[in-house]
Write an enzyme that holds these catalytic residues in place. Structure first.
Site, PDB file in Angstrom:
ATOM      1  N   LYS A   9       0.848  -1.203   0.000  1.00 47.39           N
ATOM      2  CA  LYS A   9       0.000   0.000   0.000  1.00 47.39           C
ATOM      3  C   LYS A   9       0.875   1.241   0.000  1.00 47.39           C
ATOM      4  CE  LYS A   9       0.887   1.180   4.487  1.00 47.39           C
ATOM      5  NZ  LYS A   9       1.706   2.321   4.876  1.00 47.39           N
ATOM      6  N   ALA A  93       9.685  -0.285   5.043  1.00 49.66           N
ATOM      7  CA  ALA A  93       9.670   0.695   3.967  1.00 49.66           C
ATOM      8  C   ALA A  93       8.444   1.605   4.017  1.00 49.66           C
ATOM      9  CB  ALA A  93       9.699  -0.032   2.623  1.00 49.66           C
ATOM     10  N   GLY A  94       7.455   1.264   4.868  1.00 47.94           N
ATOM     11  CA  GLY A  94       6.200   2.031   4.881  1.00 47.94           C
ATOM     12  C   GLY A  94       5.234   1.550   3.814  1.00 47.94           C
ATOM     13  N   LEU A  95       5.535   0.389   3.225  1.00 44.94           N
ATOM     14  CA  LEU A  95       4.693  -0.154   2.151  1.00 44.94           C
ATOM     15  C   LEU A  95       3.701  -1.201   2.659  1.00 44.94           C
ATOM     16  CD1 LEU A  95       7.540  -0.437  -0.503  1.00 44.94           C
ATOM     17  CD2 LEU A  95       5.510   1.025  -0.726  1.00 44.94           C
ATOM     18  N   GLY A  98       4.631  -6.508   5.522  1.00 42.48           N
ATOM     19  CA  GLY A  98       4.401  -7.519   6.569  1.00 42.48           C
ATOM     20  C   GLY A  98       2.922  -7.629   6.895  1.00 42.48           C
ATOM     21  N   ASP A 132      -2.104  -1.707  10.310  1.00 41.06           N
ATOM     22  CA  ASP A 132      -2.350  -1.692   8.855  1.00 41.06           C
ATOM     23  C   ASP A 132      -3.024  -2.971   8.354  1.00 41.06           C
ATOM     24  OD1 ASP A 132      -1.095   0.738   8.646  1.00 41.06           O
ATOM     25  OD2 ASP A 132       0.792  -0.063   7.872  1.00 41.06           O
TER      26      ASP A 132
HETATM   27  O1  C5P Z   1       0.125  -1.449  14.987  1.00 48.17           O
HETATM   28  P1  C5P Z   1       1.555  -1.718  14.661  1.00 48.17           P
HETATM   29  O2  C5P Z   1       2.119  -2.867  15.449  1.00 48.17           O
HETATM   30  O3  C5P Z   1       1.820  -1.857  13.201  1.00 48.17           O
HETATM   31  O4  C5P Z   1       2.365  -0.430  15.116  1.00 48.17           O
HETATM   32  C1  C5P Z   1       3.763  -0.414  15.260  1.00 48.17           C
HETATM   33  C2  C5P Z   1       4.144   0.761  16.142  1.00 48.17           C
HETATM   34  O5  C5P Z   1       3.824   1.991  15.484  1.00 48.17           O
HETATM   35  C3  C5P Z   1       3.357   0.824  17.440  1.00 48.17           C
HETATM   36  O6  C5P Z   1       4.000   0.117  18.460  1.00 48.17           O
HETATM   37  C4  C5P Z   1       3.343   2.291  17.751  1.00 48.17           C
HETATM   38  O7  C5P Z   1       4.549   2.674  18.337  1.00 48.17           O
HETATM   39  C5  C5P Z   1       3.284   2.937  16.401  1.00 48.17           C
HETATM   40  N1  C5P Z   1       1.925   3.320  15.940  1.00 48.17           N
HETATM   41  C6  C5P Z   1       1.321   4.405  16.543  1.00 48.17           C
HETATM   42  N2  C5P Z   1       0.070   4.794  16.130  1.00 48.17           N
HETATM   43  C7  C5P Z   1      -0.557   4.142  15.122  1.00 48.17           C
HETATM   44  C8  C5P Z   1       0.060   3.041  14.489  1.00 48.17           C
HETATM   45  C9  C5P Z   1       1.306   2.659  14.932  1.00 48.17           C
HETATM   46  O8  C5P Z   1       1.861   5.015  17.468  1.00 48.17           O
HETATM   47  N3  C5P Z   1      -1.762   4.567  14.716  1.00 48.17           N
END
Ligand code: C5P
Length: 286
Positions: A9, A93-95, A98, A132
Site C-alpha cells: 500500500k 519501507a512504509g509499504l 508484513g 495496517d
Molecule cells: O500497529 P503496529 O504494530 O503496526 O504499530 C507499530 C508501532 O507503530 C506501534 O508500536 C506504535 O509505536 C506505532 N503506531 C502508533 N500509532 C498508530 C500506528 C502505529 O503510534 N496509529
C-alpha cells in the site's frame, strides 16, 4: 492449495492527529493498494510451517506465523497450515508488506477452512495483529482513521502509474512516531478531505495537490539521508511522497516515460530498489 496475492500500500495522505491514551496515534490517512505484491501460498497440514524466499523474517518472527496461530486459536479450527512466502515488497519501507502478508494468511485460511465466523471477527483478528492489517484484508482504497483500523472504503482509482523507490536504509516506525511526539509538528488534516474529493472526482491535479505525509518534516529534519533522498527524487519534477514512516517513496510519473525515469534513478543510485507499479483495486472478497 490456496494462492493469495499480498499487495503493498501507499499512504496518499498521512495526517497524524495526536497521541491517544492507549499509546497509539490518531490517524486520518488515505491508503491505496498498489500492484507491487508478495505471493503467499497455504496448504492444509498437520503442523504449522513457513518457508520464506526473499528478505523477510523466518518462522515465528514473521507476522504470518502469528496470524496463523491467532486464526486457529480464535476460530477453534483443528489443523494447521504449510505456508510459503515469496517476498517482493521491501521490508521496513512504509509499504505495509508484513501487514499484507499477515492479511493474506487470514484471508487464505478463511478460504481454506471456512470457519463459521462473521467477517467482523476476522477484521478484529487483523487489528490485533497490527494497525495496517485491517486495510490489507480488502485493500483497494480507504480512509483509515483511529489507529488506522477504522476503515471507510473509497472507490479505488486503479491503474495510476507509479514508481516505488526504496533507498538502501530503513526507518523505524516506533522511532518515527516518537520523533513526532517530541517535535509536536503541525498536522495536515485538510489534505485527507481534498484527497477523498480528488478520488471521488478522479481529479488528478487535486490528487497530486493533496498528497501529504506528516512524517516527512520531522524525519527529513532528523535523518539527513532521507532528506537527501527526497531532494534527489524531487529533482525529476514529478510528484514524489514518502509512504508511511518511510523509507520508501512513490512517484507519480503521469505522462512522463516511466522506464527512462527509472533508469535515471537506478543509474544515480544503483544500490536502491526501484519498482514499476500501478494503483490497484480490492482483493478477492472474504
Ligand atoms: O500497529 P503496529 O504494530 O503496526 O504499530 C507499530 C508501532 O507503530 C506501534 O508500536 C506504535 O509505536 C506505532 N503506531 C502508533 N500509532 C498508530 C500506528 C502505529 O503510534 N496509529
Amino acid at each position: 492449495m490456496i494462492i493469495e496475492e499480498a499487495r503493498a500500500k501507499v499512504n496518499l495522505t498521512l495526517p497524524v492527529l495526536g497521541k491517544r491514551s492507549d499509546g497509539y496515534h490518531e490517524l486520518d490517512s488515505v491508503m491505496h493498494s498498489i500492484t507491487l505484491a508478495d505471493t503467499v501460498t497455504l496448504e492444509k497440514a498437520d503442523c504449522l510451517s513457513l518457508s520464506v524466499s526473499g528478505d523477510a523474517p523466518q518462522g515465528q518472527k514473521n507476522l504470518m506465523w502469528q496470524a496463523a496461530e491467532l486464526f486457529f486459536k480464535e476460530t477453534g479450527t483443528p489443523g494447521a497450515a504449510s505456508m510459503t512466502l515469496e517476498k517482493q515488497i521491501p521490508s521496513e519501507a512504509g509499504l505495509g508488506g508484513g501487514s499484507a502478508d499477515a492479511a493474506a494468511v487470514l484471508r487464505g485460511l478463511f478460504r481454506l477452512y471456512a470457519p463459521p465466523i462473521p467477517k467482523a471477527r476476522l477484521l478484529s483478528m487483523a487489528a490485533a495483529l497490527g494497525s495496517d492489517v485491517p486495510f490489507q484484508m480488502e485493500g483497494g482504497c480507504a480512509r483509515c482513521r483511529g489507529r488506522g483500523t477504522e476503515l471507510a472504503a473509497l472507490s479505488p482509482w486503479e491503474g495510476l502509474p507509479l514508481i516505488v523507490v526504496k533507498p538502501d536504509f530503513a526507518v523505524s516506525t516506533k522511532k518515527a512516531y516518537a520523533l513526532l511526539d517530541e517535535r509536536e509538528m503541525p498536522s495536515s488534516p485538510a489534505a485527507t478531505e481534498r484527497c477523498v474529493k480528488a478520488i471521488a472526482d478522479r481529479d488528478l491535479s487535486l490528487l497530486v495537490d493533496s498528497l501529504s505525509n506528516d512524517f516527512e518534516a520531522v524525519l527529513f529534519h532528523e535523518e539527513p539521508r532521507l532528506r537527501e533522498a527526497f531532494r534527489f527524487l524531487s529533482s525529476f519534477s514529478v510528484p514524489a511522497r514518502m509512504t508511511g514512516s518511510g523509507s520508501a517513496f512513490f512517484l507519480l510519473p503521469g505522462e512522463r516515460d516511466r522506464l527512462s525515469l527509472m533508469e535515471a534513478i537506478k543509474k544515480a543510485r544503483p544500490s536502491w530498489q526501484i519498482f514499476s507499479a500501478e494503483t490497484a483495486g480490492w482483493h478477492s472478497c472474504i
